[in-house]
Design a protein around this motif. Structure first.
Motif, PDB file in Angstrom:
ATOM      1  N   TYR B  59      36.603  44.110  32.862  1.00  0.00           N
ATOM      2  CA  TYR B  59      36.295  43.442  34.110  1.00  0.00           C
ATOM      3  C   TYR B  59      35.124  44.099  34.812  1.00  0.00           C
ATOM      4  N   SER B  60      35.055  45.407  34.767  1.00  0.00           N
ATOM      5  CA  SER B  60      33.944  46.073  35.447  1.00  0.00           C
ATOM      6  C   SER B  60      32.621  45.661  34.827  1.00  0.00           C
ATOM      7  N   ALA B  61      32.597  45.594  33.535  1.00  0.00           N
ATOM      8  CA  ALA B  61      31.348  45.202  32.880  1.00  0.00           C
ATOM      9  C   ALA B  61      30.940  43.797  33.293  1.00  0.00           C
ATOM     10  N   LYS B  62      31.907  42.884  33.257  1.00  0.00           N
ATOM     11  CA  LYS B  62      31.567  41.515  33.604  1.00  0.00           C
ATOM     12  C   LYS B  62      31.179  41.401  35.057  1.00  0.00           C
ATOM     13  N   LEU B  63      31.862  42.157  35.879  1.00  0.00           N
ATOM     14  CA  LEU B  63      31.554  42.087  37.299  1.00  0.00           C
ATOM     15  C   LEU B  63      30.135  42.551  37.555  1.00  0.00           C
ATOM     16  N   ILE B  64      29.746  43.626  36.914  1.00  0.00           N
ATOM     17  CA  ILE B  64      28.410  44.139  37.139  1.00  0.00           C
ATOM     18  C   ILE B  64      27.368  43.142  36.667  1.00  0.00           C
ATOM     19  N   GLN B  65      27.629  42.550  35.537  1.00  0.00           N
ATOM     20  CA  GLN B  65      26.657  41.564  35.059  1.00  0.00           C
ATOM     21  C   GLN B  65      26.599  40.361  35.975  1.00  0.00           C
ATOM     22  N   ALA B  66      27.743  39.916  36.434  1.00  0.00           N
ATOM     23  CA  ALA B  66      27.747  38.758  37.323  1.00  0.00           C
ATOM     24  C   ALA B  66      27.028  39.083  38.624  1.00  0.00           C
ATOM     25  N   ARG B  96      31.624  36.564  45.968  1.00  0.00           N
ATOM     26  CA  ARG B  96      33.041  36.338  45.725  1.00  0.00           C
ATOM     27  C   ARG B  96      33.254  35.417  44.540  1.00  0.00           C
ATOM     28  N   GLU B  97      32.449  34.382  44.467  1.00  0.00           N
ATOM     29  CA  GLU B  97      32.618  33.452  43.347  1.00  0.00           C
ATOM     30  C   GLU B  97      32.281  34.115  42.030  1.00  0.00           C
ATOM     31  N   ALA B  98      31.233  34.918  42.051  1.00  0.00           N
ATOM     32  CA  ALA B  98      30.879  35.600  40.803  1.00  0.00           C
ATOM     33  C   ALA B  98      32.006  36.535  40.377  1.00  0.00           C
ATOM     34  N   ALA B  99      32.581  37.224  41.356  1.00  0.00           N
ATOM     35  CA  ALA B  99      33.672  38.133  41.029  1.00  0.00           C
ATOM     36  C   ALA B  99      34.875  37.356  40.505  1.00  0.00           C
ATOM     37  N   ASP B 100      35.149  36.223  41.119  1.00  0.00           N
ATOM     38  CA  ASP B 100      36.284  35.425  40.654  1.00  0.00           C
ATOM     39  C   ASP B 100      36.046  34.890  39.259  1.00  0.00           C
ATOM     40  N   ARG B 101      34.841  34.520  38.999  1.00  0.00           N
ATOM     41  CA  ARG B 101      34.560  34.026  37.669  1.00  0.00           C
ATOM     42  C   ARG B 101      34.720  35.124  36.636  1.00  0.00           C
ATOM     43  N   ALA B 102      34.241  36.309  36.981  1.00  0.00           N
ATOM     44  CA  ALA B 102      34.412  37.429  36.054  1.00  0.00           C
ATOM     45  C   ALA B 102      35.884  37.714  35.837  1.00  0.00           C
ATOM     46  N   LEU B 103      36.655  37.623  36.905  1.00  0.00           N
ATOM     47  CA  LEU B 103      38.085  37.847  36.789  1.00  0.00           C
ATOM     48  C   LEU B 103      38.725  36.799  35.903  1.00  0.00           C
ATOM     49  N   GLN B 203      48.449  40.410  40.351  1.00  0.00           N
ATOM     50  CA  GLN B 203      47.959  41.598  39.653  1.00  0.00           C
ATOM     51  C   GLN B 203      46.465  41.530  39.408  1.00  0.00           C
ATOM     52  N   ALA B 204      45.994  40.336  39.098  1.00  0.00           N
ATOM     53  CA  ALA B 204      44.553  40.219  38.880  1.00  0.00           C
ATOM     54  C   ALA B 204      43.790  40.485  40.173  1.00  0.00           C
ATOM     55  N   LEU B 205      44.300  39.985  41.280  1.00  0.00           N
ATOM     56  CA  LEU B 205      43.645  40.225  42.556  1.00  0.00           C
ATOM     57  C   LEU B 205      43.644  41.700  42.896  1.00  0.00           C
ATOM     58  N   GLU B 206      44.750  42.369  42.589  1.00  0.00           N
ATOM     59  CA  GLU B 206      44.790  43.799  42.870  1.00  0.00           C
ATOM     60  C   GLU B 206      43.725  44.533  42.085  1.00  0.00           C
ATOM     61  N   MET B 207      43.582  44.132  40.830  1.00  0.00           N
ATOM     62  CA  MET B 207      42.564  44.790  40.032  1.00  0.00           C
ATOM     63  C   MET B 207      41.178  44.485  40.557  1.00  0.00           C
ATOM     64  N   GLN B 208      40.990  43.269  41.015  1.00  0.00           N
ATOM     65  CA  GLN B 208      39.692  42.897  41.566  1.00  0.00           C
ATOM     66  C   GLN B 208      39.377  43.722  42.803  1.00  0.00           C
ATOM     67  N   VAL B 209      40.388  43.899  43.655  1.00  0.00           N
ATOM     68  CA  VAL B 209      40.178  44.680  44.870  1.00  0.00           C
ATOM     69  C   VAL B 209      39.804  46.103  44.519  1.00  0.00           C
ATOM     70  N   ARG B 210      40.528  46.664  43.560  1.00  0.00           N
ATOM     71  CA  ARG B 210      40.237  48.051  43.191  1.00  0.00           C
ATOM     72  C   ARG B 210      38.837  48.177  42.636  1.00  0.00           C
ATOM     73  N   ALA B 211      38.469  47.230  41.772  1.00  0.00           N
ATOM     74  CA  ALA B 211      37.155  47.346  41.142  1.00  0.00           C
ATOM     75  C   ALA B 211      36.050  47.197  42.181  1.00  0.00           C
ATOM     76  N   MET B 212      36.190  46.224  43.053  1.00  0.00           N
ATOM     77  CA  MET B 212      35.125  45.998  44.026  1.00  0.00           C
ATOM     78  C   MET B 212      35.057  47.131  45.032  1.00  0.00           C
ATOM     79  N   LYS B 213      36.207  47.686  45.350  1.00  0.00           N
ATOM     80  CA  LYS B 213      36.195  48.801  46.286  1.00  0.00           C
ATOM     81  C   LYS B 213      35.472  49.992  45.665  1.00  0.00           C
ATOM     82  N   SER B 214      35.772  50.261  44.409  1.00  0.00           N
ATOM     83  CA  SER B 214      35.095  51.389  43.773  1.00  0.00           C
ATOM     84  C   SER B 214      33.604  51.126  43.658  1.00  0.00           C
TER      85      SER B 214
END
Lengths: 93, 229
Positions: B59-66, B96-103, B203-214
């Motif tokens: 997820y981190s990789a995809k998030l960064i690319q998005a 937010r949309e990019a992050a959701d898509r990555a998720l 659970q996916a949202l929790e992971m998203q929150v953690r990743a974006m926070k970091s």
């Protein structure tokens, strides 16, 4: 997952799913929730509707947190442009 | 690389500390090959699925690319097709949309909500989040002792669900409907489907929150670094 299908006496007309399955799912949901008020003093039953209420609240909170974080990220992304590009490049290599 | 899958940790402590995430991100290129070798092993339990290291790296990789694509599309905002106009809110929504898509992509299309997110994106519709009607009717709690006891499953104490009698079933149904509106793509599903999707979505949202926070901490931390010219 649930092997106890014997107690399917009450089947709601809409879903035709046994109560046991719903209970299992509600329990699973309850375990995910942040256990603020559900300390050891509630060691017994959980009310399904309370679990659902907390779930809705929790999802909304998570959504709001993601929105706030994405706004913050967007501000950070546009403010530090070249530095951030170098950072991301270094992260991806 | 040993033990990529971290088993079911108790959900009350979420601390993949930011240093963890940084270290994980730095090892992205090295571990991407090994990550592909160890396929989804924690699939039976949804808890393990969203908390595994591999998933988070994915997820981190995809998030960064998005996010990079969002940045590129917004920087070249001259004649781009879907570039967000320069308002903070629109850009925040694009992120937010990019992050959701990555998720959704890292869910590998196994869940309803991820497919709904991706198909909504294709249809160029925004995901509507309706407000909940205040459910003021309290539920009747009957502590029937004959309710199902899941002794082996709950971890520390025996927690059971209170017996649903006839008065509380429509209340529960209504709350499940409300929940179904919150989770994308589950507006018209049946009750157990909604409950299952909700557990995965949380659970996916929790992971998203953690990743974006970091990620935000990482970026703002680098902001305080010595300035570049």
């Amino acid at each position: 997952m649930s092997s106890r299908r014997s107690r399917s006496s009450r089947q709601t007309g809409a879903s035709m799913i046994s109560e046991d399955q719903i209970d299992d799912l509600v329990l699973q949901l309850h375990r995910l929730l942040p256990e603020l008020g559900n300390n050891n003093r509630r060691s017994g039953k959980v009310s399904a509707s309370k679990v659902l209420q907390e779930t809705c609240t929790y999802i909304r909170n998570l959504n709001k947190e993601v929105d706030d974080l994405s706004e913050r990220l967007s501000q950070l992304l546009e403010s530090t442009d070249s530095a951030q590009a170098a950072l991301i490049r270094s992260l991806l290599m | 690389m040993a033990s990529l899958i971290s088993d079911t940790e108790p959900p009350s402590h979420l601390h993949p500390t930011s240093t963890d995430l940084v270290r994980r991100k730095k090892r992205l290129s090295v571990s991407s090959s090994s990550a592909s070798s160890s396929l989804t092993t924690g699939d039976g339990d949804s808890h393990a699925r969203w908390r595994s290291e591999k998933q988070q790296r994915n997820y981190s990789a995809k998030l960064i690319q998005a996010l990079r694509q969002v940045r590129l599309s917004s920087s070249s905002a001259a004649a781009a097709t879907s570039s967000p106009p320069p308002t903070a809110q629109k850009r925040g929504k694009a992120v937010r949309e990019a992050a959701d898509r990555a998720l959704a992509v890292s869910a590998r299309g196994r869940t309803l909500w991820s497919r709904a997110i991706l198909s909504n994106r294709i249809k160029l519709k925004f995901r509507k989040q309706k407000r909940q009607r205040p459910a003021a009717i309290p539920a009747v709690i009957t502590t029937g002792s004959s309710s199902s006891s899941s002794g082996g499953r709950s971890k520390k104490r025996r927690v059971t669900v209170a017996k649903l009698n006839k008065k509380s079933i429509p209340t529960v149904n209504r709350k499940v409907r409300v929940l179904g509106r919150l989770v994308p793509g589950c507006k018209k599903e049946s009750v157990p489907v909604i409950l299952e999707e909700a557990t995965d979505y949380i659970q996916a949202l929790e992971m998203q929150v953690r990743a974006m926070k970091s990620l935000a901490e990482l970026l703002s931390g680098s902001d305080l670094a010595p300035q570049r010219g």
